[in-house]
Design a protein around this motif. Structure first.
Motif, PDB file in Angstrom:
ATOM      1  N   VAL A 296     -22.029 -27.693 -26.364  1.00 34.15           N
ATOM      2  CA  VAL A 296     -22.825 -26.524 -26.749  1.00 34.15           C
ATOM      3  C   VAL A 296     -22.027 -25.611 -27.671  1.00 34.15           C
ATOM      4  CG1 VAL A 296     -24.004 -24.463 -25.900  1.00 34.15           C
ATOM      5  CG2 VAL A 296     -24.215 -26.627 -24.655  1.00 34.15           C
ATOM      6  N   THR A 297     -20.806 -25.283 -27.281  1.00 34.75           N
ATOM      7  CA  THR A 297     -19.977 -24.402 -28.121  1.00 34.75           C
ATOM      8  C   THR A 297     -19.707 -25.035 -29.476  1.00 34.75           C
ATOM      9  OG1 THR A 297     -18.934 -23.379 -26.197  1.00 34.75           O
ATOM     10  CG2 THR A 297     -17.742 -23.235 -28.278  1.00 34.75           C
ATOM     11  N   ALA A 298     -19.429 -26.338 -29.484  1.00 34.56           N
ATOM     12  CA  ALA A 298     -19.165 -27.027 -30.750  1.00 34.56           C
ATOM     13  C   ALA A 298     -20.385 -26.999 -31.659  1.00 34.56           C
ATOM     14  CB  ALA A 298     -18.742 -28.470 -30.465  1.00 34.56           C
ATOM     15  N   ALA A 299     -21.569 -27.207 -31.077  1.00 36.08           N
ATOM     16  CA  ALA A 299     -22.790 -27.212 -31.875  1.00 36.08           C
ATOM     17  C   ALA A 299     -23.077 -25.837 -32.464  1.00 36.08           C
ATOM     18  CB  ALA A 299     -23.956 -27.678 -31.016  1.00 36.08           C
ATOM     19  N   LEU A 307     -26.894 -21.315 -40.937  1.00 37.33           N
ATOM     20  CA  LEU A 307     -28.266 -20.866 -40.666  1.00 37.33           C
ATOM     21  C   LEU A 307     -28.862 -20.052 -41.803  1.00 37.33           C
ATOM     22  CD1 LEU A 307     -28.010 -19.917 -36.880  1.00 37.33           C
ATOM     23  CD2 LEU A 307     -29.242 -21.857 -37.881  1.00 37.33           C
ATOM     24  N   ALA A 308     -28.056 -19.308 -42.508  1.00 40.53           N
ATOM     25  CA  ALA A 308     -28.587 -18.453 -43.567  1.00 40.53           C
ATOM     26  C   ALA A 308     -29.110 -19.261 -44.753  1.00 40.53           C
ATOM     27  CB  ALA A 308     -27.508 -17.480 -44.046  1.00 40.53           C
ATOM     28  N   ASP A 309     -28.708 -20.511 -44.871  1.00 42.27           N
ATOM     29  CA  ASP A 309     -29.050 -21.314 -46.044  1.00 42.27           C
ATOM     30  C   ASP A 309     -30.260 -22.212 -45.849  1.00 42.27           C
ATOM     31  OD1 ASP A 309     -26.880 -20.247 -47.453  1.00 42.27           O
ATOM     32  OD2 ASP A 309     -25.510 -21.734 -46.610  1.00 42.27           O
ATOM     33  N   GLY A 310     -30.862 -22.208 -44.667  1.00 42.23           N
ATOM     34  CA  GLY A 310     -32.040 -23.047 -44.447  1.00 42.23           C
ATOM     35  C   GLY A 310     -31.985 -23.745 -43.116  1.00 42.23           C
ATOM     36  N   PRO A 311     -32.946 -24.623 -42.845  1.00 39.18           N
ATOM     37  CA  PRO A 311     -33.006 -25.276 -41.534  1.00 39.18           C
ATOM     38  C   PRO A 311     -31.778 -26.137 -41.248  1.00 39.18           C
ATOM     39  CG  PRO A 311     -35.070 -25.558 -42.730  1.00 39.18           C
ATOM     40  CD  PRO A 311     -34.077 -25.008 -43.702  1.00 39.18           C
ATOM     41  N   VAL A 312     -31.424 -26.210 -39.974  1.00 41.18           N
ATOM     42  CA  VAL A 312     -30.398 -27.137 -39.503  1.00 41.18           C
ATOM     43  C   VAL A 312     -31.058 -28.060 -38.474  1.00 41.18           C
ATOM     44  CG1 VAL A 312     -28.484 -25.573 -39.934  1.00 41.18           C
ATOM     45  CG2 VAL A 312     -29.604 -25.557 -37.685  1.00 41.18           C
ATOM     46  N   LEU A 313     -30.500 -29.252 -38.341  1.00 42.27           N
ATOM     47  CA  LEU A 313     -31.011 -30.254 -37.407  1.00 42.27           C
ATOM     48  C   LEU A 313     -29.923 -30.599 -36.404  1.00 42.27           C
ATOM     49  CD1 LEU A 313     -32.921 -32.599 -36.451  1.00 42.27           C
ATOM     50  CD2 LEU A 313     -31.905 -33.984 -38.274  1.00 42.27           C
ATOM     51  N   LEU A 314     -30.252 -30.488 -35.121  1.00 43.88           N
ATOM     52  CA  LEU A 314     -29.358 -30.918 -34.047  1.00 43.88           C
ATOM     53  C   LEU A 314     -30.141 -31.899 -33.190  1.00 43.88           C
ATOM     54  CD1 LEU A 314     -29.144 -27.494 -34.349  1.00 43.88           C
ATOM     55  CD2 LEU A 314     -26.992 -28.044 -33.193  1.00 43.88           C
ATOM     56  N   HIS A 315     -29.563 -33.067 -32.923  1.00 45.39           N
ATOM     57  CA  HIS A 315     -30.368 -34.082 -32.245  1.00 45.39           C
ATOM     58  C   HIS A 315     -29.513 -34.980 -31.349  1.00 45.39           C
ATOM     59  CE1 HIS A 315     -29.177 -37.841 -34.336  1.00 45.39           C
ATOM     60  NE2 HIS A 315     -28.833 -37.016 -35.304  1.00 45.39           N
ATOM     61  N   ALA A 316     -30.176 -35.439 -30.281  1.00 42.46           N
ATOM     62  CA  ALA A 316     -29.608 -36.474 -29.417  1.00 42.46           C
ATOM     63  C   ALA A 316     -30.420 -37.757 -29.532  1.00 42.46           C
ATOM     64  CB  ALA A 316     -29.588 -35.985 -27.969  1.00 42.46           C
ATOM     65  N   THR A 317     -31.222 -37.851 -30.563  1.00 43.96           N
ATOM     66  CA  THR A 317     -32.130 -38.980 -30.758  1.00 43.96           C
ATOM     67  C   THR A 317     -31.357 -40.255 -31.073  1.00 43.96           C
ATOM     68  OG1 THR A 317     -33.869 -37.499 -31.527  1.00 43.96           O
ATOM     69  CG2 THR A 317     -34.049 -39.810 -32.173  1.00 43.96           C
ATOM     70  N   ILE A 345     -28.186 -25.070 -26.264  1.00 44.40           N
ATOM     71  CA  ILE A 345     -28.040 -24.911 -27.712  1.00 44.40           C
ATOM     72  C   ILE A 345     -29.180 -24.071 -28.266  1.00 44.40           C
ATOM     73  CG2 ILE A 345     -28.111 -26.155 -29.909  1.00 44.40           C
ATOM     74  CD1 ILE A 345     -26.632 -28.459 -28.491  1.00 44.40           C
ATOM     75  N   ALA A 346     -30.394 -24.337 -27.807  1.00 42.94           N
ATOM     76  CA  ALA A 346     -31.546 -23.553 -28.274  1.00 42.94           C
ATOM     77  C   ALA A 346     -31.375 -22.078 -27.964  1.00 42.94           C
ATOM     78  CB  ALA A 346     -32.826 -24.084 -27.632  1.00 42.94           C
ATOM     79  N   ARG A 347     -30.935 -21.779 -26.744  1.00 45.35           N
ATOM     80  CA  ARG A 347     -30.738 -20.371 -26.370  1.00 45.35           C
ATOM     81  C   ARG A 347     -29.680 -19.715 -27.262  1.00 45.35           C
ATOM     82  NH1 ARG A 347     -30.018 -21.216 -21.380  1.00 45.35           N
ATOM     83  NH2 ARG A 347     -27.744 -21.113 -21.328  1.00 45.35           N
ATOM     84  N   GLY A 348     -28.613 -20.452 -27.539  1.00 44.77           N
ATOM     85  CA  GLY A 348     -27.571 -19.917 -28.412  1.00 44.77           C
ATOM     86  C   GLY A 348     -28.058 -19.710 -29.838  1.00 44.77           C
ATOM     87  N   LEU A 349     -28.865 -20.633 -30.340  1.00 42.58           N
ATOM     88  CA  LEU A 349     -29.403 -20.492 -31.692  1.00 42.58           C
ATOM     89  C   LEU A 349     -30.301 -19.260 -31.808  1.00 42.58           C
ATOM     90  CD1 LEU A 349     -30.311 -24.226 -32.456  1.00 42.58           C
ATOM     91  CD2 LEU A 349     -28.479 -22.897 -33.536  1.00 42.58           C
TER      92      LEU A 349
END
Length: 422
Positions: A296-299, A307-317, A345-349
């Motif tokens: 979580v901290t690493a992500a 984040l300021a530059d546009g969408p980011v993708l985080l996945h376990a897929t 991660i969602a809460r941190g984002l």
């Protein structure tokens, strides 16, 4: 209150709520069973969808939660009910579709209802009792390798017979094609023969309209979101005419954008592959999660400057075959650990300013919504069939949240969804 709905996961709840809104039914979705019904009643909603996380829960827990939801819906004045499950009939021989349907029927004093997983808008049809995804039988799709609910049979009648001691019959397409009165007559014949559940063929929306009209006198139906277009078309469902379908809710103010994917479905794998070519991407390694590393901290450290530059993708897929191969090497609680990791991660984002978030996967969506403290969802514009934007209720500030079933959406869903935001 025209209709009370119980969905077995959170993305399924938004799927059904979006379908009801599209039919002009003013709808609100709540997360879990609320303490009181006052806020829902004050909202002016004509339908309420209770989103539970029971699809893969132990059978006894799924039944208990579903019955609690039914009691609450009865208390706020609902007279008709809808048990919503996935259009790929996600379940195991132990349940939970059969046991929950039996329990709801017992509570309502019913001896007959329908099983209708068809959702033609997303390519799910039922022919001769067999469930197809496009032209492929369910058991020949990637669902056969689903890590939680592997579907090894396309025959819905047989699937239901595994899950219930009740008798299960079939209403074939030849009957459905003859319209509501003929379908209703077949319901009566099956009921007289001691059949409790009727699997109903449906190849297109015209079939669903006919089935819905034939179900007008059933207090409870069980179905994917597809049957909503027929069920809400009956005069009994619309005593006051059409509304605009959208309860009033605050519109989010924007904020940074992110995509979280936990589903391992073929559709989500393709969507992740497409988005990786455009968005900065952080893969969540299941093995690192199991080893206890601070993923979580690493992500979040990785995401902060991006984040300021546009969408980011985080996945376990991962491809389903990789998940199947890894199951023997990883602990049984690995899926829940990954869900908890993505939820953190969602809460941190969100704490870092993300206000627009796409989440892929039913179990992942349930974990994320719980982590964010969401108590309800107002339904916004549809992104693709079965997936709307929603505005969160109960959070310190309203968020734009898209909860996507793993199997839904086109390859470019993660890229195109933002264009549907107001």
């Amino acid at each position: 209150m025209l209709l009370g709905c119980i969905a077995d996961d959170f993305t399924g709840g938004t799927d059904l709520a979006s379908a009801l809104v599209a039919q002009g039914i003013r709808t609100v979705q709540v997360i879990g069973v609320p303490d009181t019904g006052e806020e829902v009643v004050r909202s002016g909603a004509e339908a309420v969808v209770i989103a539970l996380k029971t699809r893969t829960a132990p059978v006894a827990d799924a039944v208990e939660q579903s019955l609690t939801a039914l009691r609450w819906l009865r208390e706020i004045g609902c007279e008709r009910y809808y048990f919503k499950y996935c259009s790929t009939f996600d379940s195991t021989p132990a349940g939970n579709i059969g046991p929950v349907a039996d329990a709801l029927m017992d509570a309502l004093g019913m001896d007959f209802t329908v099983i209708c997983p068809a959702l033609p808008a997303n390519g799910r049809t039922v022919r001769d009792g067999r469930l197809f995804v496009g032209d492929v039988p369910l058991d020949e799709t990637s669902m056969r390798q689903h890590p939680l609910t592997p579907m090894d049979d396309a025959n819905v009648v047989r699937l239901m017979r595994r899950q219930t001691a009740s008798r299960v019959g079939l209403v074939g397409h030849r009957t459905v094609a003859q319209g509501p009165e003929r379908i209703r007559a077949e319901f009566g014949a099956l009921r007289s023969a001691g059949i409790r559940f009727a699997v109903v063929d449906a190849a297109d929306d015209h079939d669903l309209l006919a089935i819905g009209r034939a179900c007008a006198d059933l207090p409870l139906v069980t179905a994917s979101s597809g049957l909503a277009i027929g069920l809400t078309d009956t005069p009994r469902a619309r005593p006051h005419g059409l509304t605009d379908g959208h309860p009033h809710a605050p519109v989010p103010f924007g904020g940074a954008r992110a995509v979280l994917a936990g589903s391992c479905s073929a559709a989500t794998n393709a969507q992740v592959e497409a988005a990786r070519a455009v968005y900065p991407t952080f893969p969540v390694d299941p093995c690192a999660v199991v080893r206890g590393e601070d993923v979580v901290t690493a992500a979040l450290r990785w995401a902060r400057p991006l984040l300021a530059d546009g969408p980011v993708l985080l996945h376990a897929t991962q491809p389903a075959r990789n998940v199947t191969a890894a199951k023997s090497r990883l602990p049984d609680d690995t899926p829940s650990r990954i869900e908890d990791t993505l939820a953190s991660i969602a809460r941190g984002l969100v704490d870092m300013g993300v206000g627009r978030l796409i989440v892929a996967g039913g179990e992942t969506s349930g974990a994320v919504v719980g982590s964010l403290g969401v108590t309800g969802l107002a339904i916004g514009p549809e992104i693709s069939p079965g997936v709307p934007w929603t505005w969160t209720l109960g959070t310190p500030r309203p968020l734009a949240l898209a909860l996507k079933s793993g199997n839904f959406g086109s390859r470019d869903f993660f890229l195109d969804a933002w264009e549907r935001l107001p």
